[in-house]
Structures are given as structure tokens and as C-alpha cells.
Enzyme design. Structure first.
Site, PDB file in Angstrom:
ATOM      1  N   HIS A   1      14.778  15.326 -23.019  1.00  0.00           N
ATOM      2  CA  HIS A   1      13.724  15.832 -22.139  1.00  0.00           C
ATOM      3  C   HIS A   1      14.091  15.495 -20.699  1.00  0.00           C
ATOM      4  CE1 HIS A   1       9.833  14.963 -19.897  1.00  0.00           C
ATOM      5  NE2 HIS A   1       9.823  16.270 -20.078  1.00  0.00           N
ATOM      6  N   SER A   2      14.067  16.484 -19.819  1.00  0.00           N
ATOM      7  CA  SER A   2      14.291  16.282 -18.391  1.00  0.00           C
ATOM      8  C   SER A   2      15.634  15.580 -18.151  1.00  0.00           C
ATOM      9  CB  SER A   2      13.107  15.515 -17.805  1.00  0.00           C
ATOM     10  OG  SER A   2      13.034  15.670 -16.412  1.00  0.00           O
ATOM     11  N   LEU A   3      15.647  14.385 -17.558  1.00  0.00           N
ATOM     12  CA  LEU A   3      16.898  13.646 -17.368  1.00  0.00           C
ATOM     13  C   LEU A   3      17.666  13.532 -18.676  1.00  0.00           C
ATOM     14  CD1 LEU A   3      18.888  11.697 -15.908  1.00  0.00           C
ATOM     15  CD2 LEU A   3      17.269   9.856 -16.418  1.00  0.00           C
TER      16      LEU A   3
END
Length: 301
Positions: A102-104
Site C-alpha cells: 500500500h502506498s510506499l
């Protein structure tokens, strides 16, 4: 919600903490959280996934319950994450891994799949396509401020770091994430994101806490990539890729880059599957029931 095993993977500066959901007898999906989050961001999704496949959700260095870097060391979060994943793979002697990011965490999965394409079977990214790219002049302009901010945050310790009551922490998180997190999701994240301070009382307002993450993580922008670099890495990804974008999801500085990166991945990936799902940037935490069936179908395909 509590059927997981707390694990620690030894590293030279301490350990990487994680939550292993599901069977211990089968290689798990490796789940990697976003910037300044922790393994708890998968606490609602992992139990659903673990009915079908085990999941190991890790705290990245300086996040959650994982060891902080030694004093004096800068966090290059994208590249640090790449090396941490490699350490974990070698520690468990895994082959052909599946990464859920998720994301990073999705960026780290992207870089790992590009760097070690022969070792990745499937890559699942939630609300991210690849690295958050910046134009080259940005790096030059931002560098002096980043260096000075790093030195400030490095000087903080348990005696000088800000302390909060639980309610104050909740308010800070809700304000900072601007409706991306629900109150219930904040509570979940704080299980690994807050630690009590020895002094106890917070200015007469009750028990005091500090954020468990390392303050130096706030100044990691020296690790950003340019678009040319991102596209070069994207061209090396050969595994099956699932991308789940929140609608509206995260607001990107240059939203067009999302599909530019996906289009490049599509040129070399065995498969690229794209879904838009109603929800905020934390759609996997707030509404896991909308995300889980897509992931399960992709894993079983």
C-alpha cells in the site's frame, strides 16, 4: 482479529517486526505498509485474506515495533525497503514471492519486482502505481531544507519528543489524513503506532504517549525518483501485476503519471489487471470487504 503470530526478523541494527496471519506451513504474501504507517494498516484485510493464504505484514525500519536506525543514519525509505525485503526473502529462503503493498509499500514492491524480476510471481499495489516522481529541479531546491530538518529531528529523544494523550493522538491522525482514515482505523493503527512515555502523565491531562515511528522518517524525500528512472524500472517488471486504485483515493501532484507508469509496466508484465474501487487512500483498511475478493481472485488466477 487476533489470530496472528508476532514475529521478529533479525537485522544488523536490531529487528524487523511483523504480524504473520494464517498458516505457518505455507509461504505467505508479504504485505508492506505506507509511509509513517505500520503493519496494523492490514489488520482488517489480512484476516480475510488469511482464510485463503497466509500473510506476513511487516513494520518497515523505524515504523511500528521495528527497530529504528542508529543515530546519524538517514532513511532512504524506497531503497531501504528494497533491501529489507531482500533480507526477509533470504531469511525465510522464499522463492517466487507475492508482494502486497500500500502506498510506499507498493513502491517498494514495484522496485523489488523490477530489481529481482525472476523472484517475483505476483505484485499487488493499492492506490499507487510506482514511485512518487519529482522533476530534477525539485531535488536541487529541496536538498538544503531536508538536510537541516533531518538534523533537527535527529536531536529529538524521549525527553524532548512531543507527547500526547490518546485523544490528542486520534485528533492529530484524523486531521493529518484528512478523512482518509476513519476513527476505527486510527484506533487500529495506534496499536502499533503509539507507545507510552515513562513520565506517565501528559501535562496533567492523563496518560501520555509518543508516536512509535522514528521522527527522522518525516524527511525522506532525498529518495524520490525522476520519471525517467521510474519508467526504466517499470520496464523490468515481468510478473503478474494487480493494481487497485481508490476512488477518489490519494490526490497526486501529477495524476497523469499513474497511468503512464501502468502503461509502461503493461509492456513487459505477464499480466496487468487494474481496478478502481470506491474508497479513500486507505480503502484496504477502511473497507477491506471491497478489496479482498479482487485480491483473492487474482492470487488464484
Amino acid at each position: 482479529m487476533e489470530s496472528f503470530l508476532e514475529v521478529k526478523v533479525p537485522v544488523p541494527w536490531g529487528h524487523i517486526s511483523g504480524k504473520w496471519w494464517g498458516s505457518q506451513d505455507k509461504q505467505p504474501i508479504l504485505a508492506i505498509h505506507g509511509w509513517q504507517d505500520n503493519a496494523g494498516s492490514f489488520d482488517t484485510l489480512a484476516p480475510l485474506l488469511s482464510v485463503h493464504t497466509p500473510v506476513l505484514c511487516i513494520d518497515l525500519p523505524g515504523h511500528g515495533f521495528s527497530s529504528h536506525y542508529p543515530k546519524g543514519q538517514f532513511y532512504y525509505m524506497w531503497w531501504d525497503g528494497l533491501i529489507v525485503v531482500r533480507r526477509i526473502v533470504k531469511h525465510y529462503k522464499w522463492e517466487k514471492i507475492t508482494i502486497l503493498g500500500h502506498s510506499l509499500g507498493g513502491t517498494i514492491g514495484f522496485l523489488y519486482a523490477a530489481t529481482f524480476p525472476q523472484d517475483v510471481e505476483k505484485l499487488i499495489c493499492i492506490d499507487i502505481a510506482g514511485p512518487s516522481v519529482r522533476p530534477v529541479p525539485y531535488f536541487v531546491q529541496q536538498t538544503p531544507g531536508i538536510v537541516d530538518k533531518f538534523l533537527i529531528y535527529e536531536g529529538l529523544n524521549e525527553d524532548t519528543v512531543p507527547s500526547y494523550t490518546h485523544d490528542e493522538m486520534m485528533k492529530l491522525m484524523l486531521d493529518a489524513y484528512k478523512d482518509s482514515l476513519t476513527k476505527e482505523s486510527c484506533e487500529i493503527m495506534l496499536r502499533r503506532g503509539a507507545v507510552p512515555i515513562k513520565s506517565g502523565d501528559c501535562n496533567g491531562k492523563g496518560e501520555s504517549f509518543r508516536f512509535s515511528r522514528d521522527g527522522r522518517l518525516k524527511v525522506g524525500a532525498l529518495g524520490f525518483l525522476s520519471m525517467d528512472m521510474s519508467l526504466s524500472y517499470a520496464s523490468k517488471i515481468t510478473c503478474e501485476v494487480l493494481n487497485i486504485k481508490g476512488k477518489p483515493g490519494m490526490k497526486f501532484d501529477s495524476p497523469e503519471n499513474y497511468h503512464i507508469i501502468l502503461d509502461k509496466i503493461k509492456e513487459t508484465a505477464k499480466k496487468l489487471e487494474f481496478h478502481e474501487v470506491e474508497g479513500s487512500h486507505f480503502l484496504h483498511l477502511n473497507n477491506p470487504e471491497n478489496v479482498c475478493p479482487i485480491i483473492i481472485k487474482f492470487i488464484n488466477s
